[in-house]
Scaffold this active site. Structure first.
Site, PDB file in Angstrom:
ATOM      1  N   ASP A  78      97.524   9.780  48.988  1.00 14.73           N
ATOM      2  CA  ASP A  78      97.014   8.497  49.970  1.00 14.73           C
ATOM      3  C   ASP A  78      97.443   8.817  51.271  1.00 14.73           C
ATOM      4  O   ASP A  78      98.471   9.084  51.610  1.00 14.73           O
ATOM      5  CB  ASP A  78      97.552   7.506  49.144  1.00 14.73           C
TER       6      ASP A  78
ATOM      7  N   ASP B 131      83.539   4.784  51.930  1.00 14.51           N
ATOM      8  CA  ASP B 131      82.815   3.732  50.858  1.00 14.51           C
ATOM      9  C   ASP B 131      82.582   2.373  51.654  1.00 14.51           C
ATOM     10  O   ASP B 131      83.417   1.780  52.101  1.00 14.51           O
ATOM     11  CB  ASP B 131      83.765   3.403  49.685  1.00 14.51           C
TER      12      ASP B 131
ATOM     13  N   GLU C 122      92.827  13.967  50.757  1.00 15.10           N
ATOM     14  CA  GLU C 122      91.668  13.840  49.890  1.00 15.10           C
ATOM     15  C   GLU C 122      92.612  13.726  48.561  1.00 15.10           C
ATOM     16  O   GLU C 122      93.211  14.441  48.190  1.00 15.10           O
ATOM     17  CB  GLU C 122      90.678  14.596  49.953  1.00 15.10           C
TER      18      GLU C 122
ATOM     19  N   LYS D 190      78.735  -4.928  48.639  1.00 12.66           N
ATOM     20  CA  LYS D 190      78.809  -6.661  48.380  1.00 12.66           C
ATOM     21  C   LYS D 190      79.532  -7.539  49.346  1.00 12.66           C
ATOM     22  O   LYS D 190      80.901  -6.766  49.778  1.00 12.66           O
ATOM     23  CB  LYS D 190      79.257  -6.824  46.934  1.00 12.66           C
TER      24      LYS D 190
ATOM     25  N   GLU E  28      91.877  14.092  59.042  1.00  9.44           N
ATOM     26  CA  GLU E  28      90.708  13.587  58.580  1.00  9.44           C
ATOM     27  C   GLU E  28      91.154  13.010  57.078  1.00  9.44           C
ATOM     28  O   GLU E  28      91.621  13.428  56.328  1.00  9.44           O
ATOM     29  CB  GLU E  28      89.735  14.817  58.204  1.00  9.44           C
TER      30      GLU E  28
ATOM     31  N   LYS F 186      72.929  17.926  53.951  1.00  6.55           N
ATOM     32  CA  LYS F 186      71.916  17.884  53.167  1.00  6.55           C
ATOM     33  C   LYS F 186      71.548  16.521  52.709  1.00  6.55           C
ATOM     34  O   LYS F 186      70.555  15.780  52.768  1.00  6.55           O
ATOM     35  CB  LYS F 186      71.640  18.749  52.009  1.00  6.55           C
TER      36      LYS F 186
END
Length: 262
Positions: A143, A166, A116, A170, A91, A242
């Site tokens: 990383d 993410d 992470e 833009k 993951e 949630k």
């Protein structure tokens, strides 16, 4: 996992850790002509701040020695790492670990190697591990690209999870998105035949890019249950958090993209 986002902001929320193909901040206008960092160094994240709570700090002390996996520049012995032979899922970017802990509890026969770099998120997942008595998770706070390159041998993974990376809204920042050809090729090399790559996003333009990039990889084939647009039904193991529920109520779409290695 779907907090409200400012469409003009490329900064992630506090619940979902960001994954970015470069690790660089948004370029200043005068820097636009410079070579993009992707061409120099592929990375899987943007480093960000955040406060580690007392509970998370205690979880580091109590559970870190058993479940934190130091980065090493050599291949992992996955059976030795987890203390058993079992299918292993990588993951990339688990945020605060809510979905990760749920899935690990639902699939105890599967090992989960989780990358992470957000310290509070790592602490939060360690806390969940302790609260739920999970034993099938190992966390590498490094990383993910380095982990893939140096710690994972070819054809060792049963699957890869990349949930709500993410989106870099833009247009000029789209090239910073994590799901791009170079990383996908690395992941495919580490997947076993029949292994899967599961991505999820609430940003439709990113979902479209995910489908396009994964379709372009010749060793991958799309889920037979996918819609004509390339989106798969949500697999049973991925929970609705949630934040995702809140996003659905606000009218946000949620897109699961699922491919397997030929």
């Amino acid at each position: 996992m779907i907090p409200p986002r400012d469409p003009d902001s490329a900064q992630p929320d506090d619940e979902a850790a960001p994954q970015d193909a470069t690790g660089a901040s948004a370029p200043a206008p005068e820097e636009e002509a410079k070579p993009h960092p992707l061409h120099r160094r592929l990375k899987s994240f943007v480093k960000r701040g955040g406060r580690t709570t007392e509970g998370q700090a205690r979880a580091y002390e109590l559970h870190g020695p058993q479940f934190l996996l130091p980065y090493q520049a050599s291949r992992l012995d996955l059976a030795a790492t987890f203390g058993r032979e079992a299918p292993t899922v990588l993951e990339i970017g688990f945020g605060m670990g809510e979905a990760t802990a749920h899935i690990a509890g639902l699939l105890p026969e599967t090992n989960f190697l989780c990358c992470e770099v957000h310290e509070p998120g790592v602490g939060a997942l360690l806390k969940r591990i302790g609260e739920h008595g999970l034993t099938n998770i190992r966390i590498c706070a490094h990383d993910a690209v380095d982990v893939i390159d140096h710690m994972l041998a070819p054809s060792v993974l049963a699957g890869v999870h990349i949930f709500f990376p993410d989106p870099w809204h833009k247009t000029r920042h789209n090239k910073r998105r994590l799901i791009q050809g170079p990383l996908v090729r690395k992941l495919v090399e580490r997947l076993k035949t029949g292994g899967y790559l599961h991505c999820a996003t609430d940003w439709k333009p990113y979902a479209e890019q995910m489908v396009e990039v994964l379709r372009a990889e010749p060793q991958l084939q799309i889920s037979p249950d996918a819609t004509p647009d390339g989106y798969a039904p949500k697999p049973h193991y991925r929970p609705l958090t949630k934040f995702e529920n809140r996003g659905i109520k606000l009218g946000h779409g949620v897109y699961d993209v699922l491919f397997t290695k030929r």
